[in-house]
Design an enzyme around this catalytic site. Structure first.
Site, PDB file in Angstrom:
ATOM      1  N   LYS A  75      73.171  32.251  28.217  1.00  0.00           N
ATOM      2  CA  LYS A  75      74.487  31.955  27.627  1.00  0.00           C
ATOM      3  C   LYS A  75      75.052  33.131  26.833  1.00  0.00           C
ATOM      4  CE  LYS A  75      73.504  28.192  25.282  1.00  0.00           C
ATOM      5  NZ  LYS A  75      72.363  27.284  25.458  1.00  0.00           N
ATOM      6  N   ASP A 103      70.195  40.632  35.787  1.00  0.00           N
ATOM      7  CA  ASP A 103      71.223  41.646  35.516  1.00  0.00           C
ATOM      8  C   ASP A 103      71.836  41.493  34.124  1.00  0.00           C
ATOM      9  OD1 ASP A 103      72.255  39.272  36.395  1.00  0.00           O
ATOM     10  OD2 ASP A 103      73.529  40.134  37.953  1.00  0.00           O
ATOM     11  N   THR A 124      64.814  36.847  39.260  1.00  0.00           N
ATOM     12  CA  THR A 124      65.840  35.854  39.597  1.00  0.00           C
ATOM     13  C   THR A 124      65.432  35.147  40.884  1.00  0.00           C
ATOM     14  OG1 THR A 124      68.076  35.436  40.374  1.00  0.00           O
ATOM     15  CG2 THR A 124      67.283  37.671  40.686  1.00  0.00           C
ATOM     16  N   ILE A 125      65.650  33.838  40.912  1.00  0.00           N
ATOM     17  CA  ILE A 125      65.376  33.145  42.171  1.00  0.00           C
ATOM     18  C   ILE A 125      66.347  33.615  43.254  1.00  0.00           C
ATOM     19  CG2 ILE A 125      64.409  31.084  41.081  1.00  0.00           C
ATOM     20  CD1 ILE A 125      67.107  29.659  41.873  1.00  0.00           C
ATOM     21  N   ASP A 126      67.485  34.192  42.834  1.00  0.00           N
ATOM     22  CA  ASP A 126      68.526  34.566  43.806  1.00  0.00           C
ATOM     23  C   ASP A 126      68.122  35.755  44.688  1.00  0.00           C
ATOM     24  OD1 ASP A 126      69.968  32.619  42.527  1.00  0.00           O
ATOM     25  OD2 ASP A 126      71.159  34.012  41.340  1.00  0.00           O
ATOM     26  N   ARG A 161      73.502  10.963  60.770  1.00  0.00           N
ATOM     27  CA  ARG A 161      74.400  11.587  59.795  1.00  0.00           C
ATOM     28  C   ARG A 161      74.247  13.103  59.765  1.00  0.00           C
ATOM     29  NH1 ARG A 161      73.088   7.631  54.687  1.00  0.00           N
ATOM     30  NH2 ARG A 161      74.680   6.067  55.128  1.00  0.00           N
ATOM     31  N   GLN A 272      65.411  24.071  42.210  1.00  0.00           N
ATOM     32  CA  GLN A 272      64.986  25.340  42.812  1.00  0.00           C
ATOM     33  C   GLN A 272      64.332  26.275  41.794  1.00  0.00           C
ATOM     34  OE1 GLN A 272      68.467  26.503  45.766  1.00  0.00           O
ATOM     35  NE2 GLN A 272      69.124  25.045  44.212  1.00  0.00           N
TER      36      GLN A 272
HETATM   37  O1  F6P Z   1      70.899  33.239  38.652  1.00  0.00           O
HETATM   38  C1  F6P Z   1      70.163  32.120  38.991  1.00  0.00           C
HETATM   39  C2  F6P Z   1      71.023  30.939  39.095  1.00  0.00           C
HETATM   40  O2  F6P Z   1      70.115  29.950  39.345  1.00  0.00           O
HETATM   41  C3  F6P Z   1      72.151  30.973  40.125  1.00  0.00           C
HETATM   42  O3  F6P Z   1      71.719  30.890  41.442  1.00  0.00           O
HETATM   43  C4  F6P Z   1      72.988  29.813  39.674  1.00  0.00           C
HETATM   44  O4  F6P Z   1      74.318  29.927  40.092  1.00  0.00           O
HETATM   45  C5  F6P Z   1      72.890  29.904  38.194  1.00  0.00           C
HETATM   46  O5  F6P Z   1      71.667  30.543  37.910  1.00  0.00           O
HETATM   47  C6  F6P Z   1      72.953  28.584  37.469  1.00  0.00           C
HETATM   48  O6  F6P Z   1      72.933  28.798  36.109  1.00  0.00           O
HETATM   49  P1  F6P Z   1      72.797  27.683  34.985  1.00  0.00           P
HETATM   50  O7  F6P Z   1      71.346  27.631  34.628  1.00  0.00           O
HETATM   51  O8  F6P Z   1      73.626  28.183  33.872  1.00  0.00           O
HETATM   52  O9  F6P Z   1      73.269  26.403  35.547  1.00  0.00           O
END
Ligand code: F6P
Length: 345
Positions: A75, A103, A124-126, A161, A272
């Site tokens: 945050k 980042d 990061t999971i991303d 579906r 995730q």
């Molecule tokens: O950067 C990791 C991530 O999980 C993103 O894939 C996702 O958009 C974001 O964080 C979600 O953040 P928050 O924890 O603020 O909901």
């Protein structure tokens, strides 16, 4: 003789494996008689001066737990509070800081070059950080997606579906691509490849002739060509204010109205990030944690621990602060998808 001290922080959104980093860094340093100051809740802990005395008893065997012993936050950055940050950091009397973050964390710390000796462990999971081929947490996130798709396929087929599964990733489609391939999903939609709505409809109509149900993996940042990415909400003051979301639900309604195929959507969201790390992520964090601690003990600051060409190594910290590493459209995984008849746009 006073002990040498090193600070440890986890910042940004959590990722499975953070506790593995904490355990590996701590055990390595404690064995060499270092003291470790655990900073709680990312940057918030520096400003609020909230710390944890890291002992072997506290960190032993936390590697298999999700979350982070130290807490984290995505945050807040350090903007506008630089002097306060530096003054409070100086009070810790540490040689430097090991930070597992993304980042936002590195951007927040990069302006303190020469004042806050730093070792970065990209997280990061991303899987979208520059300078490293993989980030820990990614493998676990893909496993969550693959297991969800495999499970949802049963109910999709039972009810005839379409089920759309929305996954995280921000502007990068690595989770959608990795999780979608691992589960042989029927469709994978990525932010990097705006999809053609007419072609998607055509694909679905063909599938409807032979398949009872379908599962589509949709990255939260995916969008049709000519359309904007959907922003679910904004987090003011965050290094990355926009949080994406809503595309799976939007597409479910669209598919139903265009072709009458009953559709549902599932948002996997923070599941995730919440799973206990896979073995792959445990190996990665064990090696990265030991490497980070060794770099710190050798005084090799301003380095990041990265994964390149099959091994863990180090690189200048600036390497992991570049723009997001997104999926290249000539990536071999996209070729695997098209060879298998998976629609990707
Ligand atoms: O950067 C990791 C991530 O999980 C993103 O894939 C996702 O958009 C974001 O964080 C979600 O953040 P928050 O924890 O603020 O909901």
């Amino acid at each position: 003789m006073t002990k040498k001290r090193i600070a440890l922080l986890t910042g940004g959104g959590d990722a499975p494996g953070l506790n593995g980093i904490i355990e590996a860094v701590s055990l390595t340093l404690l064995k060499q008689n270092y003291e470790i100051v655990g900073i709680l809740d990312g940057f918030e802990g520096i400003f609020a001066e909230k710390f944890l005395d890291v002992t072997e008893e506290r960190v032993r065997n936390i590697h298999c737990e999700a979350g982070t012993l130290l807490g984290t936050s995505n945050k807040m950055g350090t903007d506008g509070r630089e002097e306060e940050f530096l003054a409070k950091f100086a009070k810790l009397g540490v040689e430097g800081l090991i930070a597992a973050g993304g980042d936002g964390t590195f951007a927040g710390l990069s302006k303190f070059r020469d004042k806050v000796p730093l070792i970065g462990v990209p997280k990061t999971i991303d899987n979208d950080l520059s300078g490293t081929e993989i980030t820990f947490g990614y493998d676990t996130a893909c496993s969550v997606v693959a297991e969800a798709v495999d499970a949802l396929r049963a109910t999709a087929h039972a009810h005839k579906r379409v089920i759309l599964v929305e996954v995280m990733g921000r502007t990068a489609g690595w989770i959608a691509l990795g999780g979608g391939l691992a589960s042989f999903s029927d469709v994978i939609l990525l932010p990097e490849k705006p999809f053609s709505k007419p072609k998607l409809l055509e694909f679905l109509k063909e599938k409807q002739k032979t398949q009872r149900g379908l599962v589509l993996v949709v990255s939260e940042g995916a969008h049709a060509s000519g359309e904007e990415v959907l922003v679910a909400h904004r987090v003011k003051g965050s290094p990355q204010e926009e949080r994406y979301g809503g595309i799976a639900e939007r597409l479910a309604r669209w598919i139903e109205s265009e072709m009458g195929w009953e559709s549902r959507h599932v948002v996997l969201g923070h599941l995730q990030r919440a799973r206990t790390p896979t073995t792959t992520d445990r190996f990665l964090t064990l090696g990265m944690g030991v490497t980070a601690a060794k770099l710190a003990m050798a005084g090799q600051w301003y380095k990041a621990v990265v994964y390149r060409e099959g091994r863990i190594t180090s690189a200048p910290i600036a390497d992991v602060m570049g723009p997001a590493r997104r999926v290249n459209l000539d990536h071999r995984w996209l070729d695997f998808a098209s060879t298998l008849g998976i629609f990707t746009g």
